[in-house]
Design a protein around this motif. Structure first.
Motif, PDB file in Angstrom:
ATOM      1  N   LEU A 356     -14.241 -16.182 -20.355  1.00  0.00           N
ATOM      2  CA  LEU A 356     -13.406 -17.182 -21.011  1.00  0.00           C
ATOM      3  C   LEU A 356     -12.029 -17.312 -20.348  1.00  0.00           C
ATOM      4  CD1 LEU A 356     -14.239 -16.357 -24.739  1.00  0.00           C
ATOM      5  CD2 LEU A 356     -15.180 -18.193 -23.331  1.00  0.00           C
ATOM      6  N   ASN A 357     -11.876 -16.660 -19.212  1.00  0.00           N
ATOM      7  CA  ASN A 357     -10.625 -16.706 -18.439  1.00  0.00           C
ATOM      8  C   ASN A 357      -9.445 -16.070 -19.153  1.00  0.00           C
ATOM      9  OD1 ASN A 357     -11.554 -17.934 -16.020  1.00  0.00           O
ATOM     10  ND2 ASN A 357     -11.560 -19.928 -17.048  1.00  0.00           N
ATOM     11  N   TRP A 358      -9.720 -15.046 -19.962  1.00  0.00           N
ATOM     12  CA  TRP A 358      -8.658 -14.233 -20.551  1.00  0.00           C
ATOM     13  C   TRP A 358      -8.538 -12.931 -19.772  1.00  0.00           C
ATOM     14  CZ3 TRP A 358      -5.046 -15.299 -24.171  1.00  0.00           C
ATOM     15  CH2 TRP A 358      -5.201 -16.475 -24.907  1.00  0.00           C
ATOM     16  N   VAL A 359      -7.321 -12.507 -19.527  1.00  0.00           N
ATOM     17  CA  VAL A 359      -7.109 -11.279 -18.771  1.00  0.00           C
ATOM     18  C   VAL A 359      -7.678 -10.077 -19.523  1.00  0.00           C
ATOM     19  CG1 VAL A 359      -4.809 -10.783 -19.748  1.00  0.00           C
ATOM     20  CG2 VAL A 359      -5.397  -9.980 -17.444  1.00  0.00           C
ATOM     21  N   THR A 360      -8.316  -9.186 -18.789  1.00  0.00           N
ATOM     22  CA  THR A 360      -8.870  -7.961 -19.381  1.00  0.00           C
ATOM     23  C   THR A 360      -8.348  -6.701 -18.700  1.00  0.00           C
ATOM     24  OG1 THR A 360     -10.813  -8.032 -17.927  1.00  0.00           O
ATOM     25  CG2 THR A 360     -10.994  -9.115 -20.092  1.00  0.00           C
ATOM     26  N   GLY A 361      -7.704  -6.856 -17.545  1.00  0.00           N
ATOM     27  CA  GLY A 361      -7.200  -5.670 -16.861  1.00  0.00           C
ATOM     28  C   GLY A 361      -6.402  -5.997 -15.621  1.00  0.00           C
ATOM     29  N   VAL A 362      -5.766  -4.992 -15.084  1.00  0.00           N
ATOM     30  CA  VAL A 362      -4.967  -5.111 -13.865  1.00  0.00           C
ATOM     31  C   VAL A 362      -5.476  -4.077 -12.867  1.00  0.00           C
ATOM     32  CG1 VAL A 362      -2.663  -5.140 -12.864  1.00  0.00           C
ATOM     33  CG2 VAL A 362      -2.960  -5.711 -15.278  1.00  0.00           C
ATOM     34  N   GLU A 363      -5.959  -4.547 -11.732  1.00  0.00           N
ATOM     35  CA  GLU A 363      -6.367  -3.616 -10.679  1.00  0.00           C
ATOM     36  C   GLU A 363      -5.135  -3.226  -9.878  1.00  0.00           C
ATOM     37  OE1 GLU A 363      -8.921  -3.624  -6.580  1.00  0.00           O
ATOM     38  OE2 GLU A 363      -9.874  -4.551  -8.335  1.00  0.00           O
ATOM     39  N   CYS A 364      -4.964  -1.922  -9.688  1.00  0.00           N
ATOM     40  CA  CYS A 364      -3.767  -1.401  -9.020  1.00  0.00           C
ATOM     41  C   CYS A 364      -4.127  -0.488  -7.866  1.00  0.00           C
ATOM     42  CB  CYS A 364      -2.906  -0.617 -10.003  1.00  0.00           C
ATOM     43  SG  CYS A 364      -2.349  -1.546 -11.442  1.00  0.00           S
ATOM     44  N   LEU A 365      -3.187  -0.322  -6.980  1.00  0.00           N
ATOM     45  CA  LEU A 365      -3.247   0.678  -5.916  1.00  0.00           C
ATOM     46  C   LEU A 365      -2.190   1.735  -6.191  1.00  0.00           C
ATOM     47  CD1 LEU A 365      -3.528  -1.195  -2.486  1.00  0.00           C
ATOM     48  CD2 LEU A 365      -5.113   0.522  -3.354  1.00  0.00           C
ATOM     49  N   ARG A 366      -2.522   2.965  -5.923  1.00  0.00           N
ATOM     50  CA  ARG A 366      -1.514   4.014  -6.023  1.00  0.00           C
ATOM     51  C   ARG A 366      -0.631   3.969  -4.774  1.00  0.00           C
ATOM     52  NH1 ARG A 366      -2.420   6.574 -10.548  1.00  0.00           N
ATOM     53  NH2 ARG A 366      -4.567   6.744 -11.339  1.00  0.00           N
ATOM     54  N   MET A 367       0.622   4.381  -4.950  1.00  0.00           N
ATOM     55  CA  MET A 367       1.601   4.284  -3.868  1.00  0.00           C
ATOM     56  C   MET A 367       2.220   5.647  -3.595  1.00  0.00           C
ATOM     57  SD  MET A 367       1.380   0.940  -3.607  1.00  0.00           S
ATOM     58  CE  MET A 367       2.792   0.304  -2.692  1.00  0.00           C
ATOM     59  N   GLU A 368       2.830   5.751  -2.421  1.00  0.00           N
ATOM     60  CA  GLU A 368       3.689   6.888  -2.104  1.00  0.00           C
ATOM     61  C   GLU A 368       4.985   6.346  -1.531  1.00  0.00           C
ATOM     62  OE1 GLU A 368       1.904   9.385   0.811  1.00  0.00           O
ATOM     63  OE2 GLU A 368       1.710   7.796   2.324  1.00  0.00           O
ATOM     64  N   LEU A 369       6.042   7.115  -1.625  1.00  0.00           N
ATOM     65  CA  LEU A 369       7.347   6.630  -1.177  1.00  0.00           C
ATOM     66  C   LEU A 369       7.631   7.028   0.257  1.00  0.00           C
ATOM     67  CD1 LEU A 369       9.518   7.282  -4.365  1.00  0.00           C
ATOM     68  CD2 LEU A 369       8.463   5.148  -3.614  1.00  0.00           C
ATOM     69  N   GLY A 370       8.052   6.020   1.037  1.00  0.00           N
ATOM     70  CA  GLY A 370       8.420   6.269   2.419  1.00  0.00           C
ATOM     71  C   GLY A 370       9.925   6.293   2.594  1.00  0.00           C
ATOM     72  N   GLU A 371      10.394   5.776   3.710  1.00  0.00           N
ATOM     73  CA  GLU A 371      11.833   5.757   3.998  1.00  0.00           C
ATOM     74  C   GLU A 371      12.522   4.665   3.179  1.00  0.00           C
ATOM     75  OE1 GLU A 371      13.477   7.957   5.950  1.00  0.00           O
ATOM     76  OE2 GLU A 371      11.518   8.957   5.970  1.00  0.00           O
ATOM     77  N   PRO A 372      13.841   4.793   2.953  1.00  0.00           N
ATOM     78  CA  PRO A 372      14.566   3.772   2.195  1.00  0.00           C
ATOM     79  C   PRO A 372      14.500   2.403   2.872  1.00  0.00           C
ATOM     80  CG  PRO A 372      15.860   5.787   2.357  1.00  0.00           C
ATOM     81  CD  PRO A 372      14.689   5.952   3.287  1.00  0.00           C
ATOM     82  N   ASP A 373      14.450   1.330   2.038  1.00  0.00           N
ATOM     83  CA  ASP A 373      14.471  -0.030   2.568  1.00  0.00           C
ATOM     84  C   ASP A 373      15.869  -0.622   2.406  1.00  0.00           C
ATOM     85  OD1 ASP A 373      14.722  -0.645  -0.107  1.00  0.00           O
ATOM     86  OD2 ASP A 373      12.698  -1.425  -0.335  1.00  0.00           O
ATOM     87  N   ALA A 374      15.992  -1.938   2.504  1.00  0.00           N
ATOM     88  CA  ALA A 374      17.307  -2.591   2.452  1.00  0.00           C
ATOM     89  C   ALA A 374      18.017  -2.373   1.114  1.00  0.00           C
ATOM     90  CB  ALA A 374      17.150  -4.083   2.722  1.00  0.00           C
ATOM     91  N   SER A 375      17.259  -2.110   0.051  1.00  0.00           N
ATOM     92  CA  SER A 375      17.864  -1.889  -1.264  1.00  0.00           C
ATOM     93  C   SER A 375      18.435  -0.483  -1.404  1.00  0.00           C
ATOM     94  CB  SER A 375      16.823  -2.119  -2.366  1.00  0.00           C
ATOM     95  OG  SER A 375      15.877  -1.067  -2.403  1.00  0.00           O
ATOM     96  N   GLY A 376      18.150   0.396  -0.431  1.00  0.00           N
ATOM     97  CA  GLY A 376      18.600   1.782  -0.511  1.00  0.00           C
ATOM     98  C   GLY A 376      17.611   2.684  -1.216  1.00  0.00           C
ATOM     99  N   ARG A 377      16.557   2.079  -1.771  1.00  0.00           N
ATOM    100  CA  ARG A 377      15.520   2.868  -2.432  1.00  0.00           C
ATOM    101  C   ARG A 377      14.365   3.109  -1.471  1.00  0.00           C
ATOM    102  NH1 ARG A 377      14.236  -0.771  -7.493  1.00  0.00           N
ATOM    103  NH2 ARG A 377      14.460  -2.357  -5.865  1.00  0.00           N
ATOM    104  N   ARG A 378      13.644   4.181  -1.697  1.00  0.00           N
ATOM    105  CA  ARG A 378      12.520   4.510  -0.823  1.00  0.00           C
ATOM    106  C   ARG A 378      11.418   3.461  -0.952  1.00  0.00           C
ATOM    107  NH1 ARG A 378      10.839  10.552  -1.875  1.00  0.00           N
ATOM    108  NH2 ARG A 378       9.498  10.110  -0.080  1.00  0.00           N
ATOM    109  N   ARG A 379      10.910   3.042   0.187  1.00  0.00           N
ATOM    110  CA  ARG A 379       9.922   1.972   0.228  1.00  0.00           C
ATOM    111  C   ARG A 379       8.564   2.481  -0.262  1.00  0.00           C
ATOM    112  NH1 ARG A 379       9.939  -2.504   3.360  1.00  0.00           N
ATOM    113  NH2 ARG A 379      11.605  -1.637   4.656  1.00  0.00           N
ATOM    114  N   PRO A 380       7.911   1.760  -1.199  1.00  0.00           N
ATOM    115  CA  PRO A 380       6.580   2.174  -1.640  1.00  0.00           C
ATOM    116  C   PRO A 380       5.504   1.764  -0.628  1.00  0.00           C
ATOM    117  CG  PRO A 380       7.285   0.225  -2.837  1.00  0.00           C
ATOM    118  CD  PRO A 380       8.438   0.614  -1.957  1.00  0.00           C
ATOM    119  N   LEU A 381       4.622   2.687  -0.301  1.00  0.00           N
ATOM    120  CA  LEU A 381       3.552   2.445   0.668  1.00  0.00           C
ATOM    121  C   LEU A 381       2.213   2.677  -0.006  1.00  0.00           C
ATOM    122  CD1 LEU A 381       5.144   4.421   3.633  1.00  0.00           C
ATOM    123  CD2 LEU A 381       5.215   1.944   3.267  1.00  0.00           C
ATOM    124  N   PRO A 382       1.238   1.783   0.196  1.00  0.00           N
ATOM    125  CA  PRO A 382      -0.052   1.911  -0.492  1.00  0.00           C
ATOM    126  C   PRO A 382      -0.902   3.049   0.061  1.00  0.00           C
ATOM    127  CG  PRO A 382      -0.080   0.052   1.031  1.00  0.00           C
ATOM    128  CD  PRO A 382       1.324   0.566   1.021  1.00  0.00           C
TER     129      PRO A 382
END
Length: 477
Positions: A356-382
């Motif tokens: 019926l085209n109603w959302v039932t879930g969100v498929e996600c990937l787990r991430m790990e943190l790499g080096e900081p990006d332009a925001s100064g926060r560590r960049r998430p890597l899949p």
């Protein structure tokens, strides 16, 4: 009282906490979570202030408030005088006392905080402002003699309200144009009642209207009238229309039923009172398993709203760790206390729906943190092969906002950058004489206090322009 305490005595006073509704109770209502201080607590906290001769708290306050001045008055029991000092610099002190990130502004540079806990400046600001709003009315100050100059302010959000309040006190005739049916901008359509009551915003706006600001609602600049038409009628125009267009992830399934932008979800709930449906006629989805994508204050507002609307589960999906979350620590802690589930280091890749085209879930990937990006926060890597599904019958996307192009499309000669935000110098001057801009429509989505700070700078520059007619030859971009 305050002058009788030694520095050692002030330092010996512990910082006072803010009482809150019990989490089990507040998650069932829309009343304000933080219940405020009584007089005795406010005076005791104010007596902690060292009354520095070179107060760094003031330097770090975008609203330029005389912080030691108003705190000293609270310590002396002169609450109305404290409120007067606050309102001399800010049109929205009761708002700022609730939603301003004091921990990264004034309190960050509080001298007391170098060795002890900083003075609770924000809580004291809320106390004094509320005293003037609810207990003993603050007299409306006299404005300067009329200058004969007319100013149009586009957008009744934090920046526009600040500009209007400052300029009307300087004697200019100010009209504040708001596209929606109620003024306040993000203060009313974005921030929930349980964090910032609408009555507070209404009362703050009432003050600037008493000063003489004219308010026009249901007026869409770019449709009802263009910026050029306003500039033909007014001596100067301030554009403070915010960044109200939603951002999306552009991943498969984003058009499924039950997937909301945070802008739509919170506007329905806050400004249009969908949480009181059917008493108010705006409906809103009430999911049982709600997933909110993002880690800012808007994400916290959305997930906490969903719990109050009856969700069994409220999940935050955030691609970095708790340390990198941009939301205020206080808001994260409040959400944790209310039972919100935090899923860190996960990145949505697609939305799953039923026949019926109603959302039932969100498929996600787990991430790990790499080096900081332009925001100064560590960049998430899949992490390859780490796919998993979070069940959800409602999803709110809270990953930021964009500039709405309607106003800019009718502002000839007012340049925008590649993201559609107005280009303005530090004082808000745009690329067309007489046109100023500030707040989120210049910086992108940011905090209320930064919008207020931009409004104050722009108001000073506008006053100078109205008085002299001078415009810089070259505008910084």
């Amino acid at each position: 009282m305050s002058e009788k305490l030694s520095i050692a005595e002030r330092c010996a006073i512990p910082r006072h906490g803010m009482p809150h509704q019990d989490p089990a109770e507040r998650v069932k209502n829309f009343n304000e979570v933080a219940v405020g201080w009584d007089r005795e607590t406010a005076v005791a906290e104010a007596r902690r202030c060292l009354l520095c001769k070179n107060p760094q708290c003031v330097t770090n306050c975008p609203a330029e408030i005389d912080i030691p001045g108003f705190i000293e008055k609270i310590a002396e029991g002169e609450f109305l005088e404290a409120a007067r000092i606050l309102r001399a610099s800010s049109a929205l002190p009761a708002v700022c006392g609730r939603v301003c990130p004091q921990e990264t502004q004034c309190e960050l540079t509080c001298v007391m905080g170098k060795k002890y806990e900083p003075v609770a400046i924000g809580r004291l600001e809320r106390f004094a402002s509320d005293y003037a709003l609810f207990e003993e009315e603050l007299p409306v100050p006299a404005s300067a003699p009329p200058t004969g100059k007319k100013v149009a302010v586009v957008g009744a959000g934090p920046a526009g309200i600040t500009v209007a309040g400052d300029l009307v006190k300087l004697g200019h005739e100010v009209t504040l144009f708001e596209a929606l049916h109620a003024p306040g901008g993000v203060l009313v359509y974005g921030i929930p009642e349980f964090r910032l009551p609408k009555e507070i915003v209404r009362l703050e706006l009432e003050v600037i209207q008493q000063l003489g600001v004219k308010l026009v609602t249901n007026f869409v600049v770019g449709r009802t009238a263009t910026v050029d038409e306003l500039l033909a009628e007014y001596d100067a125009v301030f554009l403070g229309n915010g960044a109200g267009a939603p951002s999306f992830l552009n991943i498969p399934g984003e058009n499924l039923n039950g997937v909301y932008s945070a802008s739509e979800y919170l506007t329905r709930c806050n400004l249009m009172k969908a949480y009181q449906f059917p008493e108010h006629t705006t409906p809103v989805a009430k999911g049982k398993k709600v997933a909110v994508l993002g880690g800012g204050n808007v994400a916290m507002d959305a997930v906490r709203m969903s719990l109050r609307l009856g969700a069994d589960e409220g999940n935050i999906l955030y691609r970095r760790s708790r340390k990198e979350m941009p939301a205020r620590i206080e808001e994260i802690e409040n959400a944790e206390e209310e039972g919100v589930r935090f899923n860190y280091l996960v990145n949505p890749v697609r939305f799953i729906g039923n026949e019926l085209n109603w959302v039932t879930g969100v498929e996600c990937l787990r991430m790990e943190l790499g080096e900081p990006d332009a925001s100064g926060r560590r960049r998430p890597l899949p992490l390859k092969g780490s796919e998993f599904v979070v069940e959800a019958d409602m999803v709110v996307v809270a990953i930021g906002q964009n500039a709405n192009p309607i106003v800019a499309s009718t502002a000839t000669g007012v340049e925008t950058n590649e993201r559609g935000y107005f280009m303005a110098d530090d004082d808000g001057r745009c690329t067309k004489p007489g046109v100023f801009a500030g707040g989120d429509i210049v910086t992108g989505a940011a905090t209320v206090i930064l919008a207020i700070g931009a409004g104050k700078k722009a108001a000073r520059a506008m006053h100078d322009y109205l008085a002299t007619g001078k415009w810089p030859v070259a505008t910084e971009k």
